[in-house]
Write an enzyme that holds these catalytic residues in place. Sequence first.
Site, PDB file in Angstrom:
ATOM      1  CG  ASP A  13      47.613  39.282  34.770  1.00  0.00           C
ATOM      2  OD1 ASP A  13      47.453  39.291  35.996  1.00  0.00           O
ATOM      3  OD2 ASP A  13      47.505  40.297  34.051  1.00  0.00           O
ATOM      4  CE  LYS A  16      53.575  36.522  38.694  1.00  0.00           C
ATOM      5  NZ  LYS A  16      52.956  37.225  37.574  1.00  0.00           N
ATOM      6  N   GLY A  40      46.808  39.788  41.655  1.00  0.00           N
ATOM      7  CA  GLY A  40      45.561  39.105  41.993  1.00  0.00           C
ATOM      8  C   GLY A  40      45.620  37.656  41.568  1.00  0.00           C
ATOM      9  CG  HIS A  41      47.230  35.258  43.431  1.00  0.00           C
ATOM     10  ND1 HIS A  41      48.280  36.119  43.262  1.00  0.00           N
ATOM     11  CD2 HIS A  41      47.079  35.118  44.760  1.00  0.00           C
ATOM     12  CE1 HIS A  41      48.750  36.476  44.445  1.00  0.00           C
ATOM     13  NE2 HIS A  41      48.038  35.887  45.362  1.00  0.00           N
ATOM     14  CD  GLN A 229      52.754  43.918  40.344  1.00  0.00           C
ATOM     15  OE1 GLN A 229      53.786  44.160  40.923  1.00  0.00           O
ATOM     16  NE2 GLN A 229      51.629  43.697  40.979  1.00  0.00           N
TER      17      GLN A 229
END
Length: 432
Positions: A13, A16, A40-41, A229
């Site tokens: 998180d 990136k 997740g983004h 990750q």
Amino acid sequence: MPGTCVVGLQWGDEAKGKIVDLLGNDFDIVVRYNGGANAGHTVVVNGKAFKLSLLPTGVIRPGVVSVIGNGVVIYPPRFLEEVDSLAHGGIDVSGHLFLSDHAHVIFPYHMEEERLLESGSEGKIGTTGRGIGPCYQDKVGRRFGIRVGDLLNGDHLRERLRFIVPFKNRLMMALANGQASAWRHFDPEAIAEEYLGYAQRLQPYVRDTSRLLQDALRAGKRLIFEAAQGSLLDVDHGTYPYVTSSSSLPSGIWGGAGVPAKFITRIIGVVKAYTTRVGQGPFPTELTDGPEGIGERIRRIGREYGTVTGRPRRVGWFDAVAVRYTATLAGADEITVMLLDVLSGLPELKICTAYELEGQRLTHFPSDAYQLARCQPIYETIPGWREDITGVRKLADLPAGARRYVERISELIGLKVSVVSVGPDREQTIVV
Ligand code: IMP
């Protein structure tokens, strides 16, 4: 610059996606090589927000080809859902998105297995519940793994599932201590029908992606690898066993995408200006100062809640010992410091420069979780700044405290800082 890797140097998180977005015009192909829908983004295009877990963030760039490599684990309904949500938003990925035939497939029994393992009071890892660990276990164990390529042949898939599912049912019954109501029973024929339906829709995307990438390199295309990750969650070098089940360091690229390391010529390490972690495991600089404390303030201002699970992230001071360790392992050439604006208004900031373990001063990172859990952070204190920095675009225009903070991170890690992010928008960026 044939290959660039964008990798998080903490526990994930690190934002990136924003760095990949900033490099937008500098690559032709974006590649994911590890993890699955545990990442997740949220990507915003023309005011529309897309929540992506499995597809790379670069997928929204017009003209860019996206590749999901063999090292990723795929949950087909999630893949199709993301493709559909992009299509509804006017982004057609067909002909631009490719999925490795060697990527392993997540089945509902993987999620059930994980649920049963994580529901006990002992041995909990605090996983995302997406079936990631059990799927990788089956991949490495070889007997029960099914790859994307296997979905494309109905007879073969049915035969595999008839062999695997009864074993999984017995395993789950054992995990539930024989309590019939505590676990979900699976039928191989029903799963085969469901997955053959997905396979029809997946087929146009399936390729030998290693060859595709090697051909692209020969043709002079530029590749960007999005690590999922963070490096401290890497299965080998992270805080084992509180890690994910894949290689999230750039070392995962060779295995997870079939691209040899010699093609990776730029490695960008991404860090937050503080530290967060989701799930269990040691976190020496964690702030546990309650609802009125600094930890809660950073969580609130930085909106530190998991994108996939919604869990509040654990928050702490910047840990230079940990980042020095991951930056070295990753072979980072530079670092980018994200979310610096979240720290505005704090009277002083702390940076962990060493640990104390049983009366000894440690300047190296013990990646063993048992040892790390007993380490106490040794801090250096830096005066904070009061000003709102979200409108700053040049390093020289940052308040003295903020500038000093960034410089100190750079000195402690031993790498230049190439980008400082002062807000979520593309424009809220200082390129150094
Ligand atoms: P798993 O990857 O779901 O097996 O979870 C293993 C550990 O990695 C847990 O602590 C998760 O919270 C963490 N994790 C997995 N993916 C991410 C991510 O994208 N960001 C942050 N933590 C993650």
